[in-house]
Scaffold this motif. Structure first.
Motif, PDB file in Angstrom:
ATOM      1  N   LEU A 333      34.104  22.751 -50.863  1.00  0.00           N
ATOM      2  CA  LEU A 333      32.675  22.509 -50.730  1.00  0.00           C
ATOM      3  C   LEU A 333      32.178  21.576 -51.826  1.00  0.00           C
ATOM      4  N   HIS A 334      32.649  21.786 -53.047  1.00  0.00           N
ATOM      5  CA  HIS A 334      32.233  20.964 -54.179  1.00  0.00           C
ATOM      6  C   HIS A 334      32.634  19.501 -53.989  1.00  0.00           C
ATOM      7  N   LYS A 335      33.802  19.269 -53.434  1.00  0.00           N
ATOM      8  CA  LYS A 335      34.271  17.904 -53.216  1.00  0.00           C
ATOM      9  C   LYS A 335      33.576  17.222 -52.035  1.00  0.00           C
ATOM     10  N   SER A 336      32.927  18.032 -51.161  1.00  0.00           N
ATOM     11  CA  SER A 336      32.302  17.474 -49.963  1.00  0.00           C
ATOM     12  C   SER A 336      30.838  17.104 -50.173  1.00  0.00           C
ATOM     13  N   CYS A 337      30.225  17.524 -51.279  1.00  0.00           N
ATOM     14  CA  CYS A 337      28.795  17.279 -51.479  1.00  0.00           C
ATOM     15  C   CYS A 337      28.569  16.476 -52.763  1.00  0.00           C
ATOM     16  N   ARG A 338      27.378  15.959 -52.888  1.00  0.00           N
ATOM     17  CA  ARG A 338      27.026  15.213 -54.099  1.00  0.00           C
ATOM     18  C   ARG A 338      26.880  16.146 -55.285  1.00  0.00           C
ATOM     19  N   ARG A 339      26.263  17.318 -55.064  1.00  0.00           N
ATOM     20  CA  ARG A 339      25.998  18.241 -56.165  1.00  0.00           C
ATOM     21  C   ARG A 339      25.939  19.662 -55.617  1.00  0.00           C
ATOM     22  N   LEU A 340      26.585  20.597 -56.295  1.00  0.00           N
ATOM     23  CA  LEU A 340      26.594  21.999 -55.900  1.00  0.00           C
ATOM     24  C   LEU A 340      25.884  22.810 -56.984  1.00  0.00           C
ATOM     25  N   VAL A 341      24.736  23.393 -56.631  1.00  0.00           N
ATOM     26  CA  VAL A 341      23.921  24.148 -57.578  1.00  0.00           C
ATOM     27  C   VAL A 341      23.977  25.619 -57.192  1.00  0.00           C
ATOM     28  N   TRP A 342      24.370  26.462 -58.155  1.00  0.00           N
ATOM     29  CA  TRP A 342      24.478  27.905 -57.912  1.00  0.00           C
ATOM     30  C   TRP A 342      23.272  28.595 -58.541  1.00  0.00           C
ATOM     31  N   LEU A 343      22.508  29.326 -57.699  1.00  0.00           N
ATOM     32  CA  LEU A 343      21.378  30.124 -58.166  1.00  0.00           C
ATOM     33  C   LEU A 343      21.775  31.586 -58.126  1.00  0.00           C
ATOM     34  N   ASN A 344      21.716  32.255 -59.277  1.00  0.00           N
ATOM     35  CA  ASN A 344      22.179  33.632 -59.388  1.00  0.00           C
ATOM     36  C   ASN A 344      21.094  34.496 -60.019  1.00  0.00           C
ATOM     37  N   PRO A 345      20.532  35.495 -59.281  1.00  0.00           N
ATOM     38  CA  PRO A 345      19.504  36.370 -59.867  1.00  0.00           C
ATOM     39  C   PRO A 345      19.987  37.179 -61.063  1.00  0.00           C
ATOM     40  N   LEU A 346      21.296  37.396 -61.178  1.00  0.00           N
ATOM     41  CA  LEU A 346      21.812  38.198 -62.292  1.00  0.00           C
ATOM     42  C   LEU A 346      21.621  37.511 -63.635  1.00  0.00           C
ATOM     43  N   LEU A 347      21.355  36.239 -63.648  1.00  0.00           N
ATOM     44  CA  LEU A 347      21.154  35.533 -64.918  1.00  0.00           C
ATOM     45  C   LEU A 347      19.874  35.964 -65.618  1.00  0.00           C
ATOM     46  N   ARG A 348      19.053  36.777 -64.957  1.00  0.00           N
ATOM     47  CA  ARG A 348      17.839  37.249 -65.626  1.00  0.00           C
ATOM     48  C   ARG A 348      18.163  38.221 -66.750  1.00  0.00           C
ATOM     49  N   TRP A 349      19.357  38.821 -66.711  1.00  0.00           N
ATOM     50  CA  TRP A 349      19.743  39.774 -67.755  1.00  0.00           C
ATOM     51  C   TRP A 349      20.270  39.030 -68.970  1.00  0.00           C
ATOM     52  N   GLU A 350      19.798  39.412 -70.142  1.00  0.00           N
ATOM     53  CA  GLU A 350      20.249  38.755 -71.378  1.00  0.00           C
ATOM     54  C   GLU A 350      21.720  39.011 -71.650  1.00  0.00           C
ATOM     55  N   GLY A 351      22.198  40.179 -71.254  1.00  0.00           N
ATOM     56  CA  GLY A 351      23.601  40.511 -71.518  1.00  0.00           C
ATOM     57  C   GLY A 351      24.544  40.132 -70.396  1.00  0.00           C
ATOM     58  N   PHE A 352      24.112  39.260 -69.510  1.00  0.00           N
ATOM     59  CA  PHE A 352      24.976  38.882 -68.387  1.00  0.00           C
ATOM     60  C   PHE A 352      26.250  38.199 -68.895  1.00  0.00           C
ATOM     61  N   ALA A 353      27.378  38.563 -68.277  1.00  0.00           N
ATOM     62  CA  ALA A 353      28.665  37.931 -68.594  1.00  0.00           C
ATOM     63  C   ALA A 353      29.432  37.728 -67.296  1.00  0.00           C
ATOM     64  N   PRO A 354      30.092  36.587 -67.127  1.00  0.00           N
ATOM     65  CA  PRO A 354      30.824  36.297 -65.884  1.00  0.00           C
ATOM     66  C   PRO A 354      32.142  37.061 -65.812  1.00  0.00           C
ATOM     67  N   LYS A 355      32.051  38.365 -65.517  1.00  0.00           N
ATOM     68  CA  LYS A 355      33.266  39.184 -65.488  1.00  0.00           C
ATOM     69  C   LYS A 355      33.762  39.454 -64.074  1.00  0.00           C
ATOM     70  N   SER A 356      32.880  39.375 -63.086  1.00  0.00           N
ATOM     71  CA  SER A 356      33.281  39.637 -61.712  1.00  0.00           C
ATOM     72  C   SER A 356      34.269  38.584 -61.237  1.00  0.00           C
ATOM     73  N   SER A 357      35.220  39.000 -60.411  1.00  0.00           N
ATOM     74  CA  SER A 357      36.234  38.060 -59.911  1.00  0.00           C
ATOM     75  C   SER A 357      35.601  36.971 -59.050  1.00  0.00           C
ATOM     76  N   GLY A 358      34.555  37.320 -58.286  1.00  0.00           N
ATOM     77  CA  GLY A 358      33.875  36.324 -57.477  1.00  0.00           C
ATOM     78  C   GLY A 358      33.173  35.274 -58.323  1.00  0.00           C
ATOM     79  N   ILE A 359      32.523  35.719 -59.384  1.00  0.00           N
ATOM     80  CA  ILE A 359      31.827  34.794 -60.285  1.00  0.00           C
ATOM     81  C   ILE A 359      32.826  33.880 -60.985  1.00  0.00           C
ATOM     82  N   ARG A 360      33.934  34.439 -61.435  1.00  0.00           N
ATOM     83  CA  ARG A 360      34.940  33.645 -62.137  1.00  0.00           C
ATOM     84  C   ARG A 360      35.598  32.620 -61.206  1.00  0.00           C
ATOM     85  N   ALA A 361      35.680  32.967 -59.913  1.00  0.00           N
ATOM     86  CA  ALA A 361      36.275  32.026 -58.955  1.00  0.00           C
ATOM     87  C   ALA A 361      35.328  30.884 -58.625  1.00  0.00           C
TER      88      ALA A 361
END
Length: 405
Positions: A333-361
């Motif tokens: 998908l990233h190679k097929s478009c000009r720009r790929l923007v990910w919007l994630n509601p979990l970023l509202r938490w100050e202690g958010f960390a990309p630990k989920s396997s889906g997020i890391r992928a």
């Protein structure tokens, strides 16, 4: 509840019940009130369960409306325990921030059933002059407030603001040209036409430059159970964007991908969302992001990703399949478009960390990683998309390091 209840009072109570549901956010009109009266006449009043499901069939159109209807039914039709709990939400009437364990849906329901105070008699107002130089206006508070914590009135205000939200995209250069006296290229055909009009005499050279136009916009929105609290507001956002510009393509996904572009093009947001609810079969279920992206890449990518499309991926990254196959589909998908923007509601938490396997992928294959939990976060998105800068934002490097570590 017995069969000898006065019919006139029952019809009146059904009308008030429908009015309360509408105030709480359900799309209820006069036609549904008439249908509810007919349904109750058909099932009778001897069985409370039949009465409940008859009204449920009339007033509930989408899965995410069931919980609100259930609370409203038990409060309005005299369940003492829930009524006592809901009444406690109304005392005291001070405008304070709701505690973390207080259900926001119950708060909106309480406002709908008991009124927001606008219909009550207003006491005499005494003019008091206050110095507001160090205070924050209600509008400013609403801009920063999390969608999850908004009351019914605040959600209505937020939806009105979303309807006026513009999402400018940085224009891209096309292959076509337009005439421009200061253009960098000579236009031979226009020059010859000009000379013919002047009888073959020499004239100034006509010039041209390339046309520019905003690229197509593709929105992929997660409507799974973990995103239920935000999906309603984000669908209003998608409707506003769809009706603000051309070449916008909208999709939603949970366990499967659904194209809702045609439904969101209706000008009336209530009609549009009703059409979406009828078309989508996997509301508030599990999430299979890799499966959804695979379906998009295989079926829709060549149709909608032409001419340098920008893709908005709205999801919390919590994948039921533990990220299986997600990295490969996200890379494609990233190679097929000009720009790929990910919007994630979990970023509202100050202690958010990309630990989920889906997020890391997903993280290595996006260009921007932004929050999507408030009006201000969506306004920040507009600033990012309208800026002419590098494809990948510098702030993404921090998240990639945390994911790698």
């Amino acid at each position: 509840m017995t069969d000898d209840a006065p019919a006139g009072r029952l019809t009146l109570n059904l009308m008030h019940f429908a009015r309360a549901l509408r105030a709480a956010g359900l799309p209820v009109g006069p036609g549904k009130v008439l249908q509810a009266v007919e349904a109750v006449e058909a099932v009778g009043l001897s069985n409370r369960t039949d009465f409940y499901w008859a009204l449920h069939a009339i007033f509930v159109n989408r899965h995410d409306q069931s919980e609100l209807f259930d609370q409203a039914f038990h409060v309005f039709w005299r369940n003492p325990d829930i009524l006592k709990k809901m009444m406690s939400l109304m005392l005291p009437k001070a405008r304070t921030e709701a505690p973390p364990d207080r259900p926001e849906m119950a708060q909106r329901l309480a406002e709908a059933l008991h009124g927001s105070g606008a219909e009550q008699e207003e006491p005499e107002k005494t003019e008091i002059e206050l110095d507001a130089s160090f205070t924050v206006s209600a509008a400013e508070r609403l801009q920063d407030k999390d969608f999850e914590k908004m009351t019914g009135e605040e959600m209505a205000q937020a939806k009105r603001l979303l309807a006026r939200l513009a999402l400018p995209l940085a224009e891209v250069t096309t292959r076509r040209y337009r005439s421009d006296p200061m253009g960098p290229r000579v236009d031979p055909r226009a020059t010859l036409r000009r000379m013919l009009r002047s009888g073959g005499e020499l004239s100034d050279l006509a010039r041209k430059r390339r046309r520019t136009r905003p690229p197509p916009l593709v929105v992929l929105c997660d409507i799974s159970g973990s995103m239920t609290r935000y999906s309603r507001m984000l669908l209003h956002f998608m409707h506003a964007v769809t009706n603000d510009r051309d070449r916008v393509y909208s999709f939603v996904f949970g366990t499967r991908l659904t194209n809702i572009t045609r439904h969101l093009r209706h000008k009336d947001v209530d009609v549009a969302l009703d059409a979406v609810s009828g078309a989508v079969a996997d509301w508030s279920g599990g999430t299979r992001i890799g499966t959804a992206l695979h379906a998009f890449n295989r079926t829709w990518a060549r149709r909608v990703l032409g001419q340098g499309a920008v893709v908005l991926l709205i999801t919390d990254g919590l994948d039921r399949d533990a990220g299986e196959g997600l990295a490969a589909e996200a890379e494609r998908l990233h190679k097929s478009c000009r720009r790929l923007v990910w919007l994630n509601p979990l970023l509202r938490w100050e202690g958010f960390a990309p630990k989920s396997s889906g997020i890391r992928a997903l993280l290595p294959h996006v260009d921007d990683f932004l929050a999507a939990h408030s009006l201000n976060s969506l306004a920040d998105l507009a600033g990012v998309l309208s800026a002419h800068g590098p494809r990948r934002s510098p702030g993404l490097r921090r998240w990639l390091k945390e994911a790698a570590g």
